[in-house]
Structures are given as C-alpha cells and as structure tokens.
Design an enzyme around this catalytic site. Sequence first.
Site, PDB file in Angstrom:
ATOM      1  N   ARG A  61       0.614  -1.120   0.033  1.00  0.00           N
ATOM      2  CA  ARG A  61      -0.094  -0.108   0.234  1.00  0.00           C
ATOM      3  C   ARG A  61       0.917   1.348  -0.095  1.00  0.00           C
ATOM      4  O   ARG A  61       0.801   2.098  -0.796  1.00  0.00           O
ATOM      5  CB  ARG A  61      -0.889  -0.018   1.199  1.00  0.00           C
ATOM      6  CG  ARG A  61      -2.324   0.207   1.093  1.00  0.00           C
ATOM      7  CD  ARG A  61      -2.893  -0.257   2.477  1.00  0.00           C
ATOM      8  NE  ARG A  61      -2.395  -1.451   2.549  1.00  0.00           N
ATOM      9  CZ  ARG A  61      -2.948  -2.557   1.978  1.00  0.00           C
ATOM     10  NH1 ARG A  61      -4.177  -2.495   1.174  1.00  0.00           N
ATOM     11  NH2 ARG A  61      -2.498  -3.627   2.086  1.00  0.00           N
ATOM     12  N   THR A  62       1.789   1.568   0.926  1.00  0.00           N
ATOM     13  CA  THR A  62       2.488   2.637   1.108  1.00  0.00           C
ATOM     14  C   THR A  62       3.276   2.773   0.251  1.00  0.00           C
ATOM     15  O   THR A  62       3.572   3.624  -0.530  1.00  0.00           O
ATOM     16  CB  THR A  62       3.329   2.549   2.418  1.00  0.00           C
ATOM     17  OG1 THR A  62       2.319   2.397   3.671  1.00  0.00           O
ATOM     18  CG2 THR A  62       3.952   3.707   2.702  1.00  0.00           C
ATOM     19  N   LYS A  90      27.145  -6.764  -0.568  1.00  0.00           N
ATOM     20  CA  LYS A  90      28.564  -6.691  -0.595  1.00  0.00           C
ATOM     21  C   LYS A  90      29.058  -6.254   0.656  1.00  0.00           C
ATOM     22  O   LYS A  90      30.420  -5.653   0.727  1.00  0.00           O
ATOM     23  CB  LYS A  90      29.013  -5.836  -1.845  1.00  0.00           C
ATOM     24  CG  LYS A  90      28.513  -6.544  -3.042  1.00  0.00           C
ATOM     25  CD  LYS A  90      29.014  -5.792  -3.949  1.00  0.00           C
ATOM     26  CE  LYS A  90      28.299  -6.190  -5.541  1.00  0.00           C
ATOM     27  NZ  LYS A  90      28.414  -5.226  -6.627  1.00  0.00           N
ATOM     28  N   HIS A 144       5.186   6.620  11.519  1.00  0.00           N
ATOM     29  CA  HIS A 144       4.498   6.348  10.123  1.00  0.00           C
ATOM     30  C   HIS A 144       3.822   7.714   9.703  1.00  0.00           C
ATOM     31  O   HIS A 144       2.474   7.712   9.629  1.00  0.00           O
ATOM     32  CB  HIS A 144       3.684   5.275   9.944  1.00  0.00           C
ATOM     33  CG  HIS A 144       3.566   4.705   8.593  1.00  0.00           C
ATOM     34  ND1 HIS A 144       3.772   5.549   7.359  1.00  0.00           N
ATOM     35  CD2 HIS A 144       2.561   3.678   8.305  1.00  0.00           C
ATOM     36  CE1 HIS A 144       3.267   4.805   6.346  1.00  0.00           C
ATOM     37  NE2 HIS A 144       2.812   3.754   6.764  1.00  0.00           N
TER      38      HIS A 144
END
Lengths: 331, 331, 331
Positions: A61-62, A90, A144
């Site tokens: 969604r985000t 790496k 968020h």
Amino acid sequence: MSQDIFHVLRSDQFDRSFLDELYEITNKLRKLARTKKGNDYLQTLISDKRAILYFTQPSTRTFLSFLNACQILGIQTSEIRDPNTSSEIKGETADDAIRTFSSYVDLIIMRSPRAGLADKIAKLLDETPRRVPVINGGSGKDEHPTQALLDIYTLRRSFGKSGGDIDGKSIAMVGDVCRGRTVRSLSRLMRHFEGAKVYFVSPDTLKIGDDLREDLKKNNVAFEETTDFENIIPVVDAIYMTRIQDEHDKDGESKHIDYSKFHFTYDHLKVLKKDAIIMHPLPRRKEIDVKVDADPRAKYWRQERNGMWTRVALIAKIFGIDKDITKPYGI
Amino acid sequence: MSQDIFHVLRSDQFDRSFLDELYEITNKLRKLARTKKGNDYLQTLISDKRAILYFTQPSTRTFLSFLNACQILGIQTSEIRDPNTSSEIKGETADDAIRTFSSYVDLIIMRSPRAGLADKIAKLLDETPRRVPVINGGSGKDEHPTQALLDIYTLRRSFGKSGGDIDGKSIAMVGDVCRGRTVRSLSRLMRHFEGAKVYFVSPDTLKIGDDLREDLKKNNVAFEETTDFENIIPVVDAIYMTRIQDEHDKDGESKHIDYSKFHFTYDHLKVLKKDAIIMHPLPRRKEIDVKVDADPRAKYWRQERNGMWTRVALIAKIFGIDKDITKPYGI
Amino acid sequence: MSQDIFHVLRSDQFDRSFLDELYEITNKLRKLARTKKGNDYLQTLISDKRAILYFTQPSTRTFLSFLNACQILGIQTSEIRDPNTSSEIKGETADDAIRTFSSYVDLIIMRSPRAGLADKIAKLLDETPRRVPVINGGSGKDEHPTQALLDIYTLRRSFGKSGGDIDGKSIAMVGDVCRGRTVRSLSRLMRHFEGAKVYFVSPDTLKIGDDLREDLKKNNVAFEETTDFENIIPVVDAIYMTRIQDEHDKDGESKHIDYSKFHFTYDHLKVLKKDAIIMHPLPRRKEIDVKVDADPRAKYWRQERNGMWTRVALIAKIFGIDKDITKPYGI
C-alpha cells in the site's frame, strides 16, 4: 503563513496550519486530476525531478501509494525493495547506500524495520553537498507520519460532510495499539484538535507504551485506555481498527492473545452511531468482517485512496509547487 | 572525427578522441541539466526509445546510475533483476532471453556474473533482424567498461582544476587488483595518456593476472607492482581503493589475508599530496575510514555522480543525439 | 460495429469482428510507431492513465510485452512480482490486495497460478465504486487470452502474405496440449475461421482435456488427435510447438515421457510445406532446434514482437482511443 517542509520524519513536526494547508492542496489537486488536461498539467510541474523508493520492509500500500503519487507529479522513480539485488550483500552500510541514492535522485522515500533510521539518514544528508529531502514511509514500530496525514485527512473529510471537523470528536484506536506505528503517529496529531478524545482499546498485553502515554499527557491530549471494545463502539465518532503486529513478536507471544474480541463484526454496525466512521490502515486480516465493506460508514478503501492524494500534496509542498496547484495555470 | 559506437563491451574499444568527445558531451549536458528547461529538453530527444536493464548480478550503484541516466534522456525502462521472477526458471537459455528483450526494447544494459557474456550476446544480436545496442554493465571478473569511463572522467576533472590532465600522472590501484574488474578496465585505458604510470598495490596473493600484465606491456603502459602501500601514498597523484572481491572466492581464501594493510586511514591524509585525489568504485567496507569523506581530496562520492552523467553521455552518443546536447535547441 | 471491451478474461469473449478490428488497430499503430513523431503522439493519448502489473507467477515475455505496451501508450506502471515484498506476507487476501491496486491505478494486468482468479477479481471490482479493467495475462492451466490474440494475429499476417487468411487452414498444436494454456486459448478461437482444422499432436498422457474437447465439438471446430508428429508435419499450414509444462507436475511424471518425439528438428524443415509457418509461445527448451531459427518459416521471434503490438492495440481499445490510432492526428 504555513511552515515550510523539507524532510518528513515524524508526525509531531506538523502543526495545525500545515495540516490545514496540506488538505487545501489535496482537495485542489483532486479537482485538477479529474480532467486529462489537469493530469497532464500536474505531470509538467516537477518533471525534472527523480525519486527513489527504498523499501527494505515489505509493503504494498504505502509503496504503491507513493509510487503513484510520484507518477501523478511526473517524477521518475527507481526502487530498491529486495536487499538481495543490491549492494548491501557486499557489506555496504545503510549510510553509504543512502548517500549513493542522493547522488542520483532528488527525493528519497524510505521504509525500514529500524526505528529512527530515517532521522539518522536525514541528518547524515544534511551534512553533505547533495542534501535531498527524505520522507519516512514507516520506520520500525516507531513512526509512520504520512499515514497520520492521510488518517487526519480522512477524518476531516468524513466529519466535514456532517458539518464539523475533528475538534470535539472522539476516536477509538483498537487492537495492537502497543506496536502499531500508525496508532502512535496519529494519536500524536490529536493535540491539534480542541476537545478531541482518544480511546485506546486493546488486550492488556498490548497497551500503549509509556513514552506515548507521557507524550499525550504532556500535550494535553484527552485519552482513556480500556479492554472493553463492545461498550466503546456506540460512544465514538470514529473507530480505527488495526491488525496484530506479530512480525514484531519476540517469541510468538501473539498466539496466546484472543484477538477476536477486537474484531469489528457485522452486528456491530447496529450499535455504531449513524454518522460515525470505520477506518483501518490496512492490510486487514479478520479485524473487520468483509460484509462491513458495503456499509457507507466503512471508509478504509477511501482512506487508502486519500493516502495517495495527501502524498501527492506533501511532495508538491516539499518541492514548492503547491501554489501551482492551488492556483493552477498561473491564474 | 571521433569514432562511432554501437555496442559497449570492453574498455579497450575506446580511443583517445572518443574519450575527449565523451567528456565534452558530459560537461555540456551537466550544464543543460541545471535548469528545468534543459532537463525537459533532454527528455524529448529520444523519448521514443525504450531500454531494459538486465542485471543478474547484485548491483545498486551501476543499476541506479544507468536507470537514472535513461530517465534523464526520457528513455522508458524495464528491469529484470531477480532470475526467479523470469522465464529462466522455465529452462530458457540466456541467448533466447536476450533475443526476447530485443523484441521489445531499443537498448539492452546488462550485468552478469559470466565473463564474456555481453560480447557473446552482442554477436548473437548482430545476426538477427532486431539488432539493438548492448552495454556491458559488468561481466564477471572480466570487464566494466563504463566504470572505466567515469573513472577517467573523474581523474580529468580533478587534475584539470590544478591545471593539467592525466598525461604524466601516477595512479595507485590498491587492494584486490587481481579480481577487481574496475582495475582491469581502468588500467587498460591508461595507454591513452602519455607518461602516465600505474602502481598496483596488493597482497601477494591478489596481484594482477598475467593477461593484464601482458596487455599493459604490449601497450606500453608504465606500471609497477608492490605490497607496500605506506610508501606509495606520498608519491602518487591518485589513489584508487578497492574492496576485497570475496564473492569470487573458491574456498573462503580471503579470510586468511590481512587486508587492513590496504586500508586508507585518517592518518594517511597527512602524507598524501595536497592536490592528489582519493577514488573508490564503491561499495566500500573498511577500505577507507569514513572520517576521510570530509576531506576535499576524497572524490568517491563525486565519482559516483560522474558515473551517471558519463552514462547519459554514452547513451546519447550511441543514439546519435550528441550534437543535440553540445549544440542544444538547434543553435 | 465491433463489440466494446472492458475486462479481458477469456479468449472466448472475442468475436470475429473484434479480432478484425483489433488487427486493423495493430497494423495502424505499427505504422505510426515507425516515426518519432508517431511514437510521441501515441504517448500523449492516455498519458493520464496508470497501470499495475501484478504477476505472482514467473514471466519474462508476457510481463515485458505488457510493460512495453503500456510505455508505448504513455501509461505509467507499477509492478508487484515478488509476493515477499508485498503485504501478502502480512496475511492480506488477494481480494483485498487487488481492491487496493484499484485505489491507485486505472488498469490491472495480472498473471496468477490460480485458474479463474482473474474472473473472480473482475467480478469483485465490478461491485465497487472503483471499477477498473482487468486483463488476464495468464491464469494457471486455464487461460491466456492475449496470447491467443497474438497467435491469431501472427497466423493472419503470415498467411496474408501468401494471399489468404486462416479460413480453410490447418494448424498442428504439438507437445503438452493437456496443460498448455496457450493451446486452450488459441484453439477456442478457431471457431471464428471457416474450414480451419486443428491437429493436437501429443504423447498419450498429455492429450487435451475433456472440457476442451467438448467445447470444440460444441462450436464445430474440426480437430483430430494424434501421437504421430512426423506424419503431420508435411500436411499442415502452421505448426505450433509448446514446451512440456512440468511446473504443473504432481509427482515428477513428466520425466517418464519421451518428449523428443515432439521436437521440431532441422531435418523437419525439408518436409514442411514451403509457405507453412512454425510458431512457439516461448520460452523454449529443446522443442525447436536453434538452427531452425534462421529459416524464414520460423515465426516465433516475430510472434513475440507481434505480442507487444497486439497488446498495445488491446489497451487502446479498452480505453477507447482506437479511433485516435486508426485516424491519427484528428484527420
């Protein structure tokens, strides 16, 4: 005048005038986007910008919401989603990786399982000659902020129709309020609305953390904590459901919780206020019966689409083209 | 007149006049890209072209660098990075896969763990009715020609400021000069600069291969091999650090090497010449102390950004729009 | 007048007039795409649309073909290819996931290992306020309607050159005709061509299913089943080779089949009719000797490229811009 914005890291960086302005931009650009001419216009405004979506935590969604928001503004995008295809294997540090991104793009949108990583990265970039804005698309259990923006926008649009705003309204946040970062980010924004009240409804083992509790007290946000979902439903103006965040379990402890008491059933619709709304940041499991989806008070699908539009507005604000949207075509 | 170019496979295919011309294009397009108008213009030149990035070996930098280079020129892109999502697991050969790509796109940019694969593919496509250019973005331990282009560009820009060019300059290539393909590709280009000298500084077990040694002798490139990093630092005009390429280990042999003697420390800055530069193809592990980053002689972050711009120039040259960049807007 | 189209789910939804119209669009847009001006024009027609490619089953060809088709029309795209990077691992249903996509985009192109999923999804979306078109890019062993479109287009273009059409022609479908969904989708379309005949050539254990057999009978498609490939080769106008679909094996049963009898060898070219054609949906393993590729009757590489163009035409038809292609520049 509203505040300027560069990095978007925590929801507490937004003040009320910023929210007001952002939602004005959002509404205006939705209107513009109704025509092809308007859409084509939006794609010209920052067509010289490029963004990277650096999502090292699973997201549909985000991720899609931000990606489509960039596309609406004509921003070209790259994506790093699977650390196995990148240089992390790496032995490169996240610091070096992100400094690398800043060499190529003009905006970094990131999601990470590490709390605080977005802040750290933003600080790092501030000290380099290629300072580019960072948007936190979710950082661990922590924050968020853009979810909070779209949640507030959804509340306002819904309450607006019945003639009001978030001032004086009550909202129940239900479920895993301990580990749901959307709960943290949203409840912190409640300080901007007079007389608003939050009910945290959760199992005893998933109550909000001390830090959030202190933060709300300090900022005079009225709140109550309870385990009794049934009695809260008829009382509130908005119900914000959340799923159990068992990906943060240390030892499968979620299995011992009876989460069904924190599910919104079809029968609950009967006792819910007529003009109350039901929200969910999604994805859902069984927190909301799918039969509820057809009820006009179910707003979670709109909430999702609101997310895309508030993110377009946010990016527009970051790049200073908000005036081109609120007063389009140079009028 | 400079040479035309179609496939880009090995660094030894570039002659001096090509390098000179490529850097002129690079500088001109960086100027163009300073304005939105210039950026928008660049995006129109080959807006009818599409490219695929076929990267079956992990990469962040080269991948993003090429992707953003395409975006700067308005080329639309597809990507294959994870063989698990593609038809290779259905038993298709690489030959067939790449012939497939050529059905859809106008340019193939590829990285592979297999030495020589890019050459083989280019030859295959030359025999089909859909001949499209192939750019080698790194082929096993073998070659990385566009890295060499950006390295030379970085050397020139840096030395240019102190009034010179690469002619007569000395460069130390440090670390795993045996398996680092950037070392191979770059040192081969040294033949184009009169009086230039290369020092290969490495553990005894990671010295350059016989084939490279013969190639340099044949082309009259002056070079020396040593294990003594400390004594080389004050002598050279450029230090090119590399990480240990342990992904090519057969039996974990890298673990037995004391690589710390081939690290550039903060203290080394004191003995480094005032106008010398420090480079690294990145990603780094501990080869360069992060405290070195702030020193103006540290050029590896610029080197990275130079990579994007030289790749834009290279693609522009392949598609014959270089004149539209050096003499933009039809002037 | 030809039929309108919204969702594209099964090959049996296309009628003859639709096929005729689609190929007219395809031919016209290929002509347009020969010039940069034409390409730039095509990119403006639905530049306000965005699509998602939701491919939870491995794919190179179909994926790239659709992606490049979108790019040709200036449609911006997102992709979900690896379920591990998405919310499915958080326990979301496919229904919710796809309803989410519909919040952000205007077109969903999907491939799934589940037969019938695309149909189910299309029905679900039909009941929501954000109804967007769904294109089935392959659903389990079930259907692959756009492959059938490109196959028919390839047959027509090839037969057209020798003066005819598919009416009256014979086609051999060879190999795993039991589990190859391209076989199912294509042979169902044969009903639209008078006098056409299909030979299903396969090992005894991989014969066509009863449902397809009944379907062909009901629709009066002439067909024959045989295990004898050698005798069929000189007889037919088209040979459609397929690989063994062992990813659908329950217990490695494919290993016990001698599939080499269903390989097209270099020697077979001698007995093949002069104006017959060889097709393959690709990817191939050893079904067709690579030496056959150079023969002018080998059409599988063109078939691949035809796939991209027919998909462009299909998307154009869905969004109602077909007239802008058959009569471009408003003429």
